[in-house]
Design a protein around this motif. Structure first.
Motif, PDB file in Angstrom:
ATOM      1  N   UNK A 193      27.883  46.678  48.154  1.00 15.32           N
ATOM      2  CA  UNK A 193      27.805  46.180  47.013  1.00 15.32           C
ATOM      3  C   UNK A 193      28.445  44.722  46.897  1.00 15.32           C
ATOM      4  N   UNK A 194      28.044  43.910  46.214  1.00 19.27           N
ATOM      5  CA  UNK A 194      28.618  42.496  46.127  1.00 19.27           C
ATOM      6  C   UNK A 194      29.897  42.331  45.463  1.00 19.27           C
ATOM      7  N   UNK A 195      30.893  41.702  46.103  1.00 18.83           N
ATOM      8  CA  UNK A 195      32.101  41.475  45.026  1.00 18.83           C
ATOM      9  C   UNK A 195      32.040  40.218  44.478  1.00 18.83           C
ATOM     10  N   UNK A 239      52.056  33.763  41.748  1.00 14.82           N
ATOM     11  CA  UNK A 239      52.819  34.431  42.688  1.00 14.82           C
ATOM     12  C   UNK A 239      52.733  36.105  42.439  1.00 14.82           C
ATOM     13  N   UNK A 240      52.027  36.442  41.355  1.00  9.43           N
ATOM     14  CA  UNK A 240      52.067  37.829  41.014  1.00  9.43           C
ATOM     15  C   UNK A 240      50.848  38.439  42.110  1.00  9.43           C
ATOM     16  N   UNK A 241      49.942  37.699  42.254  1.00 11.35           N
ATOM     17  CA  UNK A 241      48.834  38.068  43.102  1.00 11.35           C
ATOM     18  C   UNK A 241      49.068  38.156  44.583  1.00 11.35           C
ATOM     19  N   UNK A 270      37.238  38.491  40.666  1.00 11.87           N
ATOM     20  CA  UNK A 270      37.295  37.763  39.267  1.00 11.87           C
ATOM     21  C   UNK A 270      37.857  38.569  38.258  1.00 11.87           C
ATOM     22  N   UNK A 271      38.238  39.843  38.534  1.00 12.27           N
ATOM     23  CA  UNK A 271      38.599  40.852  37.803  1.00 12.27           C
ATOM     24  C   UNK A 271      40.314  40.869  37.993  1.00 12.27           C
ATOM     25  N   UNK A 272      40.693  40.177  38.932  1.00 11.00           N
ATOM     26  CA  UNK A 272      42.118  39.684  39.524  1.00 11.00           C
ATOM     27  C   UNK A 272      42.415  41.090  40.151  1.00 11.00           C
TER      28      UNK A 272
END
Ligand code: AMP
Length: 383
Positions: A193-195, A239-241, A270-272
């Motif tokens: 499935x495409x992310x 920085x969290x990501x 896109x949903x982080x």
């Protein structure tokens, strides 16, 4: 500086300076591994079918033979105190057969998992890590059913052997099915499935047999025609990501019982959320920046890990942009050497420059990433 406390569990297998590393594969990754190993006082043997290969030029010995030539691999193994590889398409049976002759710290399990997209994604999901949704596809019926379940767009890929976007097909509408089916003839496939992602990233992570882990900063990767074009470090995400991405890489390393370096390719959704796209059980193009921009390079960490030397804590010394030099860029880049005294020009000394063939890379340490990206554009070499 405060010295970190180190609990030494098992250094019995530490391989000393003056011993020999055998590397299966003589491309640019083998070359940079060899250069780093020489700097650390090791001898290096390479096995590659090309007598002019990149790594052979900087190694102590080059064995010219096919990667699956069991006899030649046995010679390499017997001549080396430790055996490693620079690419994942090593013949597993041949590797298993020669493991008896030498120390193979990476084992064969890691390769088994990372060689096959379905095994890899199943392994990651089993360990609670996110990937694109997927279905195994062995025939047209599987493809139809998979598309009903995952919807459009989806991507059909061969389970084994693809790289740089080769051996894959994007399905945007039902009309694409006919053409996609041709891929099924190449062997078992996976439908993904495409992310929906906002960025492609990667994290290099090293681990040694004592369980020490070294995690590199997050690299933001920009591709052109599915080939890596630029890596920007640190990635332009929160920085969290960044911390989350590094934790994901560390979790993968521990789950795999990794020994050596591993590239973890990720999508920042896109949903982080972080989705793992692919694992590379070797140094990775997106980690080349570490040669100049970090206190230890991905190559140094790989060597230290397989020699069972203690692993350092990785520090980024400067923000950095790495640009790949493909065959079509070589002439233009040669002109830049005179104009850009601050840029690091790497050339893998390959015998033939072909379009889209990775010939070298340029590393630019910078205080202003945006300015550096604009400067790269102004050269028009990569247009
Ligand atoms: P791969 O060979 O699997 O690394 O895929 C090559 C490129 O295709 C990636 O760098 C992405 O840009 C894109 N791609 C692959 N798989 C997916 C996916 N499941 N969702 C979105 N984009 C993808």
């Amino acid at each position: 500086m405060i010295k970190r406390k180190r609990v030494v569990i098992n250094l019995s297998k530490m391989i000393e300076q003056g011993k020999t590393i055998g590397i299966i594969g003589g491309g640019q990754l083998g070359q940079m591994l060899a250069l780093s190993a020489k700097q650390a006082g090791m001898y290096v043997n390479i096995l590659d079918p090309n007598p002019h290969c990149s790594a052979g030029q900087v190694a102590d010995e080059l064995i010219v033979a096919a990667y699956d030539d069991q006899q030649a691999l046995a010679v390499l193994a017997k001549k080396s105190d430790v055996l490693t590889y620079e690419f994942e398409n090593v013949d597993l049976d041949a590797l298993e057969a020669v493991a008896q002759f030498t120390y193979l710290p990476q084992g064969t399990e890691l390769l088994k998992i990372t060689k096959d997209r379905i095994l890899e994604k199943s392994f990651l999901q089993k360990h609670g890590l996110k990937t694109a949704p997927f279905r195994a596809v062995n025939n047209s019926d599987d493809l139809t059913k998979g598309l009903e379940e995952l919807g459009y767009p989806s991507i059909l890929k061969t389970c084994q052997g693809g790289y740089d976007g080769k051996a894959q097909y994007s399905l945007k509408t039902v009309t694409d099915i006919k053409e996609a089916k041709a891929l099924l003839e190449a062997g078992p496939c996976i439908l993904e499935g495409f992310v929906a992602f906002s960025m492609e990233c990667s994290v290099m992570v090293g681990r040694n047999a004592d369980g020490e882990v070294a995690v590199f900063p997050v690299s933001e990767n920009i591709h052109r025609n599915h080939i890596l074009h630029e890596s920007i470090v640190p990635a332009r995400i929160s920085s969290t990501l960044q911390k989350k991405a590094q934790e994901v890489a560390e979790n993968v390393a521990r789950a795999l019982n990794l020994c050596g370096i591993l590239g973890v390719e990720m999508f920042i959704g896109k949903d982080q959320e972080i989705y793992i796209n692919e694992l590379a059980p070797r140094p990775h193009n997106s980690g080349h920046y570490s040669i100049e921009a970090c206190n230890f390079s991905q190559f140094a960490v790989h060597n230290r890990a397989i020699l069972n030397w203690p692993l350092p804590q990785i520090e980024l010394l400067s923000p950095v942009v790495m640009v790949n030099v493909l065959g079509q860029h070589v002439d233009g880049v040669k002109q830049l050497i005179k104009q850009k005294p601050q840029w690091h020009f790497h050339d893998y000394c390959k015998d033939l420059a072909k379009v889209d063939r990775k010939m070298g890379h340029v590393t630019i340490l910078t205080r202003d990433v945006e300015k550096t990206l604009a400067e790269i554009k102004t050269t028009k070499v990569w247009d």
